[in-house]
Enzyme design. Structure first.
Site, PDB file in Angstrom:
ATOM      1  N   HIS A 405       0.795  -1.256  -0.152  1.00 27.14           N
ATOM      2  CA  HIS A 405       0.023   0.026   0.176  1.00 27.14           C
ATOM      3  C   HIS A 405       0.927   1.341   0.067  1.00 27.14           C
ATOM      4  O   HIS A 405       0.068   2.430   0.215  1.00 27.14           O
ATOM      5  CB  HIS A 405      -0.824   0.057   1.039  1.00 27.14           C
ATOM      6  CG  HIS A 405      -1.809  -1.303   1.346  1.00 27.14           C
ATOM      7  ND1 HIS A 405      -2.595  -1.464   0.442  1.00 27.14           N
ATOM      8  CD2 HIS A 405      -2.027  -2.070   2.509  1.00 27.14           C
ATOM      9  CE1 HIS A 405      -3.385  -2.645   0.851  1.00 27.14           C
ATOM     10  NE2 HIS A 405      -2.727  -2.952   2.115  1.00 27.14           N
ATOM     11  N   HIS A 567      -6.669  -4.781  -1.350  1.00 30.98           N
ATOM     12  CA  HIS A 567      -6.013  -6.241  -1.214  1.00 30.98           C
ATOM     13  C   HIS A 567      -6.135  -7.071  -2.706  1.00 30.98           C
ATOM     14  O   HIS A 567      -5.822  -8.204  -2.704  1.00 30.98           O
ATOM     15  CB  HIS A 567      -6.214  -7.107  -0.254  1.00 30.98           C
ATOM     16  CG  HIS A 567      -5.968  -6.572   1.133  1.00 30.98           C
ATOM     17  ND1 HIS A 567      -6.242  -6.977   2.507  1.00 30.98           N
ATOM     18  CD2 HIS A 567      -5.080  -5.416   1.435  1.00 30.98           C
ATOM     19  CE1 HIS A 567      -5.978  -6.304   3.404  1.00 30.98           C
ATOM     20  NE2 HIS A 567      -4.886  -5.430   2.662  1.00 30.98           N
TER      21      HIS A 567
END
Length: 680
Positions: A405, A567
Site C-alpha cells: 500500500h 488487497h
C-alpha cells in the site's frame, strides 16, 4: 373421476429464484432455455395460449425486449450459477443496491418468501438465531398449514441482543401458527460435565429429540468479526478465540467452520448445547439466509461444507462468492456477441530482485530515504519508529498493516503523526511480535493507541499484541477503521474494510496525541474520524502480485470494476468503461447519499491513486468532484491528490471524503512531518 382429479391438481410452483413472477419464468424458459411454447405450457402447468399471452405481456412490460432485462438476467444468472456450482436445490438472489430498507430486512423478506414456498403441513422446522433469521420471522406470513412444530436449534444465549434463539423461534412459530419447542438450557454452559447433566434431564432430552426430527432448518451464517452474531451472543466471552479458533472463518448454529467448510474443534464443543453439524447436514431442507460483503468467507465456507441447500443472499455477495471459486464472469451475465473474449494479461514487468525479498528491501530503502524521520526498532526488522519520539507523557500512536500500500503505512510515521509502525507481508497482517515491538517503542508512559484496518488478520494480531503489551504494563486502546462504503451496507458499518480513509484517521489521531490529549480522548477522536470517513474505489486494471506477476482478477478492455478492495479484491459490480466525469459521479453519488452533508458543511478530500493512475487523471477526477461539491454547497477544506494508499500497481482511483467538524478541522491542520505528509 380421473378428469375431476386432474382438475384438482395444483399447478407447479414457480421456482424460487423467479420469486412470484410467472412472466419472468416464462420469458426465461423461452428466451434462455430455448423451450417451445408447448414445452413451457407443460412445465408451467398452463395452456399454450397462456404461454403466448405471458410472453407478449413480458415484452409489453419491458421484462423482455430482444432479451430479458439485463438486471434481472444478471440476478437470475448469478442464482443459477450458485445453484449449479454448489449443487443447491434452489437459490434466491436479491439486488444489493442501496434502497430505503436495510439489507438485513430485505434478506429477511426474501427468506420469508423462500420458507413460505417450502413449508408444508406436518413439518418440524429447526431455527438458529441472528439478525437475518429474526428479520425473516418478523416478515413471514404463512397461514393455513397444520401440525407444524418450530424448534430451537440451540439453547439460549444472552438476553442483551434482540435476535436470541428464543425470540427467533417464538416469532417464527407465531407466523406459521406452529407449536414452539424451546431448548430449556443455555447454548453455552460452564463445563462439559454441566452439558452432560443438562442433556440427561428429561425435559431437555425430550426437546433435543424433537430437534433430531427436524426436516427443515432456517439458519443464519455468522462471520467472526467483533460485531458478528456469534460474538454478540456471548460465545467467546471467556474463550481466547485467536488461541483456539484461528482456522475458523464462520459459524453456523454456534459451531465453527473453516474456509473449506470443515468443523473447527475447540473448547466450546464440549460446552455447546444444540444441533451438531453432522445432524444439520442430514436435514433434507436447509435454508441459509445471509448476505453482505463481510460474510463472503463465512457463506462460502457454509456452501463448500454442504450445510445449505437453499441459499438466500444478495447479488454482490453472490458475485464475490463465485469470484472466490474462480468465476471471471458470472455465466450468462454478458449479452451474446456484445464483447470479445477477454485477453489474458500475463508477464507484468516489475523492478524486483527476488519477490520474497521485496518487503524487506522496501523497508531498507525507505529507511535510507527518510533517515531523518524514520528509524528501525532494534530487534524487529518490520517495525519502524519516528526518530523524534516518544515524548514522556505523550500517548503513543502505532499503525500498521500489510505491505503493498506504499506509502502506507510507514509513510505516516513522524512528527504529528504515528510514532511507530508494524509492516506485514504483501496484503497480510503483521505478526504480533513486530506490533508489540512498535508498541513498546512508542510508549511514553501515557499508553498507546493502535489504529489499523478492519481485516481479520489485523484484528487478531493487534489484539494479541495489545494483550502482551498490557502484561508489560502498557495500556492499549484500539481503533479499527471502516471507511470502505462498498464493502458493507450502512446499517452494518462495523463490518466495512478500512482503506484510504486510514490516511485522515492517522492524521487526526497523530495530532491529538501530539497535543498531549489523554489515551481515551485520542481513541475517541480517532474513532469519530473513522466513522465520518467515506471511501470508494474504481479499478481500470487489477494489480499484479509480486510472486506470480499475474493480475488478481481479469478485467476486459472495455470494463471497469466498481468497489474494489485494496488487497486486490474484486468489486461489487462491473460496468462499461466510462468517462472521468461519469466515474467521479458514480463514486460521489454513493458517498453523498450516505454522508448527507448540509449546505455549508466542510470536508477533507483525498483523490488517491491505487498504484498506476497518474497525477493527470487524478486532477481531472478532482475537477469533477469539486464541481459536484460546489453545486451541493459543500466546502472543501483540504485536498490531497496522489499516491497515498495504493494496491500495488492497480490502475484505478479511490476517493475519500472526511465529513469535518470544528475539532477535526483543527486536528487536520496541525503541523506534521512524515515521508508521505508534511505540512507546517
Amino acid at each position: 373421476m380421473a378428469q375431476n382429479q386432474a382438475q384438482r391438481t395444483p399447478p407447479p410452483l414457480i421456482p424460487l429464484r423467479f420469486g412470484e413472477d410467472a412472466l419472468l419464468w416464462a420469458a426465461w424458459l423461452y428466451y434462455v432455455d430455448g423451450l417451445t411454447q408447448n414445452e413451457i405450457a407443460a412445465q408451467m402447468g398452463i395452456s399454450r395460449a397462456s404461454v403466448n399471452a405471458y410472453l407478449a405481456d413480458a415484452r409489453t412490460r419491458n421484462i423482455v425486449s430482444i432479451e430479458i432485462d439485463p438486471d434481472r438476467y444478471r440476478a437470475l444468472s448469478i442464482a443459477q450459477a450458485l445453484r449449479d456450482h454448489f449443487g443447491l436445490q434452489d437459490c434466491l438472489v436479491i439486488p444489493s443496491g442501496a434502497g430505503e430498507r436495510p439489507l438485513i430486512d430485505r434478506l429477511g423478506a426474501a427468506g420469508a418468501q423462500a420458507l413460505s414456498r417450502l413449508a408444508q403441513s406436518g413439518d418440524t422446522i429447526a431455527v438458529t438465531w441472528g439478525r437475518s433469521v429474526l428479520a425473516l420471522a418478523q416478515q413471514l406470513d404463512r397461514s393455513g398449514l397444520q401440525d407444524l412444530r418450530v424448534v430451537q436449534a440451540t439453547g439460549g444465549t444472552t438476553a442483551k441482543i434482540p435476535w436470541t434463539p428464543e425470540a427467533c423461534a417464538t416469532r417464527l412459530a407465531e407466523a406459521l401458527g406452529a407449536r414452539c419447542i424451546p431448548i430449556s438450557a443455555p447454548a453455552i454452559v460452564s463445563a462439559p460435565e454441566m452439558r452432560g447433566l443438562l442433556l440427561s434431564e428429561a425435559v431437555v432430552a425430550e426437546q433435543m429429540q424433537v430437534l433430531a426430527q427436524a426436516n427443515r432448518i432456517v439458519l443464519g451464517i455468522s462471520s467472526l468479526r467483533p460485531e458478528s452474531t456469534i460474538h454478540t451472543s456471548g460465545f467467546f466471552d471467556d474463550v481466547a478465540m485467536h488461541s483456539h479458533y484461528h482456522a475458523a472463518v464462520g459459524s453456523i448454529a454456534g459451531r465453527l467452520i473453516s474456509a473449506r467448510g470443515e468443523p473447527v474443534d475447540g473448547p466450546l464443543d464440549g460446552r455447546t448445547i444444540g444441533i451438531e453439524l453432522s445432524h444439520l447436514k442430514a436435514i433434507p431442507c436447509r435454508i441459509g439466509v445471509a448476505g453482505g460483503m463481510d460474510k463472503v468467507q463465512a457463506i462460502l465456507a457454509a456452501l463448500r461444507g454442504g450445510y445449505v441447500n437453499v441459499m438466500v443472499t444478495d447479488a454482490d455477495t453472490a458475485r464475490a462468492i463465485l469470484a472466490s471459486e474462480g468465476y471471471d464472469e458470472v455465466p450468462g451475465s454478458r449479452r451474446e456477441g456484445e464483447r470479445p473474449p477477454l485477453p489474458e494479461r500475463t508477464g507484468v514487468k516489475k523492478f524486483l530482485n527476488r519477490p520474497q525479498d521485496a518487503v524487506n528491501e522496501t523497508v531498507a530503502g525507505a529507511l535510507l530515504a527518510h533517515e531523518g524521520v524514520l528509524a528501525a526498532v532494534e530487534g524487529a526488522p518490520r517495525a519502524l519508529r519516528a526518530v523524534r519520539g516518544p515524548r514522556p507523557g505523550k500517548v503513543g500512536l502505532v499503525i500498521g498493516g500489510g505491505a503493498g500500500h506504499e506509502p502506507g503505512f510507514f509513510g505516516y510515521v513522524g512528527e504529528g503523526l504515528a510514532d511507530a509502525v508494524a509492516i506485514g507481508n504483501v496484503f497480510a497482517a503483521p505478526p504480533p511480535d513486530p506490533i508489540l515491538a512498535a508498541t513498546l517503542a512508542a510508549d511514553g508512559g501515557a499508553g498507546v493507541l493502535h489504529i489499523f484496518g478492519n481485516f481479520s488478520g489485523d484484528l487478531l494480531n493487534f489484539e494479541m499484541a495489545a494483550e502482551m503489551a498490557a502484561a508489560r504494563g502498557v495500556p492499549v486502546r484500539a481503533v479499527v477503521t471502516t471507511d470502505d462504503i462498498a464493502s458493507a451496507p450502512a446499517d452494518t458499518r462495523a463490518a466495512r474494510r478500512g482503506v484510504a480513509g486510514n490516511v485522515f484517521v492517522f492524521k487526526v489521531a497523530g495530532a491529538a496525541c501530539d497535543r498531549m490529549m489523554p489515551l481515551d480522548a485520542c481513541a475517541d477522536i480517532a474513532r469519530r474520524a473513522s466513522q465520518r470517513c467515506y471511501s470508494m474505489g474504481i479499478a481500470l486494471e487489477p494489480g499484479a502480485l509480486l510472486d506470480s506477476r499475474r493480475p488478481s482478477f481479469q478485467l476486459g478492455p472495455g470494463d471497469m470494476e466498481i468497489g474494489v478492495g485494496v488487497h486486490g479484491e474484486r468489486g461489487i459490480a462491473r460496468v462499461r468503461l466510462a468517462s472521468a466525469d461519469a466515474a467521479a459521479d458514480l463514486i460521489l453519488d454513493r458517498i453523498l447519499d450516505e454522508m448527507q452533508p448540509a449546505e455549508g458543511d466542510r470536508v477533507a478530500l483525498l483523490v488517491n491513486s491505487l498504484g498506476s493512475t497518474p497525477q493527470m487523471e487524478l486532477y481531472i477526477l478532482n475537477r469533477r468532484v469539486r464541481q459536484r461539491l460546489r453545486a451541493r454547497g459543500v466546502e472543501v477544506h483540504r485536498t490531497l491528490i496522489g499516491h497515498y494508499y495504493t494496491s500495488l500497481d492497480m490502475a484505478g482511483v479511490s476517493i475519500t471524503a472526511l465529513h469535518l467538524d470544528d475539532e477535526l478541522v483543527s486536528l487536520l491542520d496541525h503541523p506534521c512531518r512524515s515521508p508521505a505528509w508534511t505540512q507546517c
